[in-house]
Scaffold this motif. Structure first.
Motif, mmCIF file in Angstrom:
data_model
loop_
_atom_site.group_PDB
_atom_site.id
_atom_site.type_symbol
_atom_site.label_atom_id
_atom_site.label_comp_id
_atom_site.label_asym_id
_atom_site.label_seq_id
_atom_site.Cartn_x
_atom_site.Cartn_y
_atom_site.Cartn_z
ATOM 1 N N GLU A 156 3.405 10.255 1.151
ATOM 2 C CA GLU A 156 2.984 10.020 2.523
ATOM 3 C C GLU A 156 3.993 10.611 3.496
ATOM 4 O O GLU A 156 5.084 11.005 3.096
ATOM 5 C CB GLU A 156 2.850 8.512 2.752
ATOM 6 C CG GLU A 156 1.798 7.873 1.862
ATOM 7 C CD GLU A 156 1.677 6.377 2.098
ATOM 8 O OE1 GLU A 156 2.316 5.838 3.020
ATOM 9 O OE2 GLU A 156 0.935 5.745 1.343
ATOM 10 N N PRO A 157 3.659 10.651 4.786
ATOM 11 C CA PRO A 157 4.662 11.091 5.763
ATOM 12 C C PRO A 157 5.941 10.260 5.607
ATOM 13 O O PRO A 157 5.874 9.052 5.362
ATOM 14 C CB PRO A 157 3.986 10.819 7.108
ATOM 15 C CG PRO A 157 2.522 10.871 6.808
ATOM 16 C CD PRO A 157 2.386 10.296 5.413
ATOM 17 N N HIS A 158 7.081 10.919 5.738
ATOM 18 C CA HIS A 158 8.354 10.273 5.455
ATOM 19 C C HIS A 158 9.488 11.000 6.162
ATOM 20 O O HIS A 158 9.374 12.183 6.487
ATOM 21 C CB HIS A 158 8.621 10.266 3.946
ATOM 22 C CG HIS A 158 8.590 11.647 3.374
ATOM 23 N ND1 HIS A 158 7.417 12.275 3.026
ATOM 24 C CD2 HIS A 158 9.574 12.541 3.136
ATOM 25 C CE1 HIS A 158 7.686 13.488 2.589
ATOM 26 N NE2 HIS A 158 8.998 13.685 2.645
ATOM 27 N N ARG A 165 0.802 -1.227 0.000
ATOM 28 C CA ARG A 165 0.000 0.000 0.000
ATOM 29 C C ARG A 165 0.837 1.280 0.000
ATOM 30 O O ARG A 165 0.313 2.360 -0.233
ATOM 31 C CB ARG A 165 -0.911 -0.009 1.219
ATOM 32 C CG ARG A 165 -1.970 -1.084 1.135
ATOM 33 C CD ARG A 165 -2.877 -1.078 2.359
ATOM 34 N NE ARG A 165 -3.778 -2.204 2.308
ATOM 35 C CZ ARG A 165 -3.501 -3.402 2.799
ATOM 36 N NH1 ARG A 165 -2.335 -3.621 3.368
ATOM 37 N NH2 ARG A 165 -4.368 -4.376 2.719
ATOM 38 N N HIS A 166 2.117 1.164 0.293
ATOM 39 C CA HIS A 166 2.965 2.352 0.408
ATOM 40 C C HIS A 166 4.126 2.320 -0.584
ATOM 41 O O HIS A 166 5.160 2.930 -0.347
ATOM 42 C CB HIS A 166 3.501 2.468 1.840
ATOM 43 C CG HIS A 166 2.423 2.349 2.872
ATOM 44 N ND1 HIS A 166 1.506 3.345 3.112
ATOM 45 C CD2 HIS A 166 2.092 1.324 3.688
ATOM 46 C CE1 HIS A 166 0.671 2.948 4.051
ATOM 47 N NE2 HIS A 166 0.998 1.733 4.411
ATOM 48 N N ILE A 178 17.822 16.959 0.863
ATOM 49 C CA ILE A 178 17.532 16.736 -0.560
ATOM 50 C C ILE A 178 16.346 15.789 -0.722
ATOM 51 O O ILE A 178 16.260 15.055 -1.701
ATOM 52 C CB ILE A 178 18.765 16.209 -1.316
ATOM 53 C CG1 ILE A 178 19.226 14.869 -0.760
ATOM 54 C CG2 ILE A 178 19.893 17.214 -1.303
ATOM 55 C CD1 ILE A 178 20.155 14.138 -1.692
ATOM 56 N N THR A 179 15.433 15.836 0.228
ATOM 57 C CA THR A 179 14.280 14.942 0.229
ATOM 58 C C THR A 179 13.503 15.024 -1.079
ATOM 59 O O THR A 179 13.148 13.998 -1.658
ATOM 60 C CB THR A 179 13.352 15.278 1.404
ATOM 61 O OG1 THR A 179 14.118 15.193 2.608
ATOM 62 C CG2 THR A 179 12.183 14.315 1.470
ATOM 63 N N GLU A 180 13.228 16.217 -1.518
ATOM 64 C CA GLU A 180 12.437 16.366 -2.736
ATOM 65 C C GLU A 180 13.359 16.392 -3.936
ATOM 66 O O GLU A 180 13.917 17.419 -4.310
ATOM 67 C CB GLU A 180 11.566 17.610 -2.643
ATOM 68 C CG GLU A 180 10.526 17.454 -1.546
ATOM 69 C CD GLU A 180 9.418 18.466 -1.629
ATOM 70 O OE1 GLU A 180 9.439 19.339 -2.512
ATOM 71 O OE2 GLU A 180 8.504 18.367 -0.791
ATOM 72 N N ILE A 212 11.660 3.556 -7.363
ATOM 73 C CA ILE A 212 10.540 3.107 -6.542
ATOM 74 C C ILE A 212 10.612 3.731 -5.153
ATOM 75 O O ILE A 212 11.670 3.778 -4.536
ATOM 76 C CB ILE A 212 10.513 1.567 -6.440
ATOM 77 C CG1 ILE A 212 10.153 0.988 -7.797
ATOM 78 C CG2 ILE A 212 9.531 1.101 -5.381
ATOM 79 C CD1 ILE A 212 10.164 -0.518 -7.844
ATOM 80 N N VAL A 213 9.486 4.217 -4.670
ATOM 81 C CA VAL A 213 9.352 4.735 -3.310
ATOM 82 C C VAL A 213 8.593 3.677 -2.519
ATOM 83 O O VAL A 213 7.558 3.180 -2.971
ATOM 84 C CB VAL A 213 8.593 6.079 -3.302
ATOM 85 C CG1 VAL A 213 8.357 6.552 -1.878
ATOM 86 C CG2 VAL A 213 9.356 7.124 -4.105
ATOM 87 N N SER A 214 9.117 3.319 -1.346
ATOM 88 C CA SER A 214 8.492 2.264 -0.555
ATOM 89 C C SER A 214 8.750 2.500 0.925
ATOM 90 O O SER A 214 9.384 3.486 1.310
ATOM 91 C CB SER A 214 9.037 0.893 -0.988
ATOM 92 O OG SER A 214 8.259 -0.143 -0.421
ATOM 93 N N THR A 215 8.277 1.585 1.742
ATOM 94 C CA THR A 215 8.509 1.607 3.181
ATOM 95 C C THR A 215 9.173 0.296 3.592
ATOM 96 O O THR A 215 9.108 -0.704 2.866
ATOM 97 C CB THR A 215 7.188 1.745 3.960
ATOM 98 O OG1 THR A 215 6.371 0.585 3.687
ATOM 99 C CG2 THR A 215 6.448 3.019 3.583
#
Length: 159
Positions: free
Chosen positions: A18-20, A4-5, A36-38, A50-53
């Protein structure tokens, strides 16, 4: 499998949905940390877009190794490895996108970590279903730091 994330952002999408945690970069050993998050991850394509948790990564590797994602013949090909110590450290072996490392408590860890500006991940799962992933909010540039991260994963998988 309920990831889902996890998503593959479009080129030009530099936001995280999402919050990160924020990711940081230091250009020189004595330089300041820069947030440099963004950053547009599309330059990494399949190697880093890919962005994941950590939770989704645990779910993915557990499902993969349990045979829920691929036919057994294809999973066996992924797990057919060659020595990869020069790239991934002592006793590491690499298959088709899947890294194996012996655990200090016995058995193997199967997975794949990654480096991306601002973030570093390591983790994997065992054949008996244990899974652990660790992310830090700064890309590690030294081998000692990477080995420390791998030891943290080993500790989690061996408990």
């Amino acid at each position: 499998i309920g990831l889902r994330h996890t998503y593959f952002p479009a080129p030009g999408d530099a936001s995280i949905r999402e919050p990160h945690p924020h990711g940081y970069l230091r250009n020189a050993a004595d330089g300041p940390l820069r947030d440099i998050t963004e950053i547009d991850p599309s330059w990494g394509w399949a190697a880093g877009q890919i962005v994941s948790t950590n939770s989704d990564l645990n779910r993915f590797f557990s499902a993969l190794l349990a045979g829920h994602l691929l036919p057994s013949a294809q999973l066996a090909q992924m797990r057919s490895t060659v020595p990869a110590e020069a790239t991934f450290g002592p006793d590491a072996r690499y298959g088709l996108g899947l890294l194996s490392r012996p655990l200090p408590c016995g058995g193997l860890s199967w997975g794949h970590g990654g480096s991306f500006p601002g973030y570093e991940t390591r983790g994997g799962a065992t054949d008996d279903g244990r899974a652990a992933n660790v992310a830090v909010t700064m890309q590690l540039t030294d081998e000692a730091g990477r080995r420390s991260l791998e030891r943290a994963v080993d500790t989690a998988l061996c408990r």
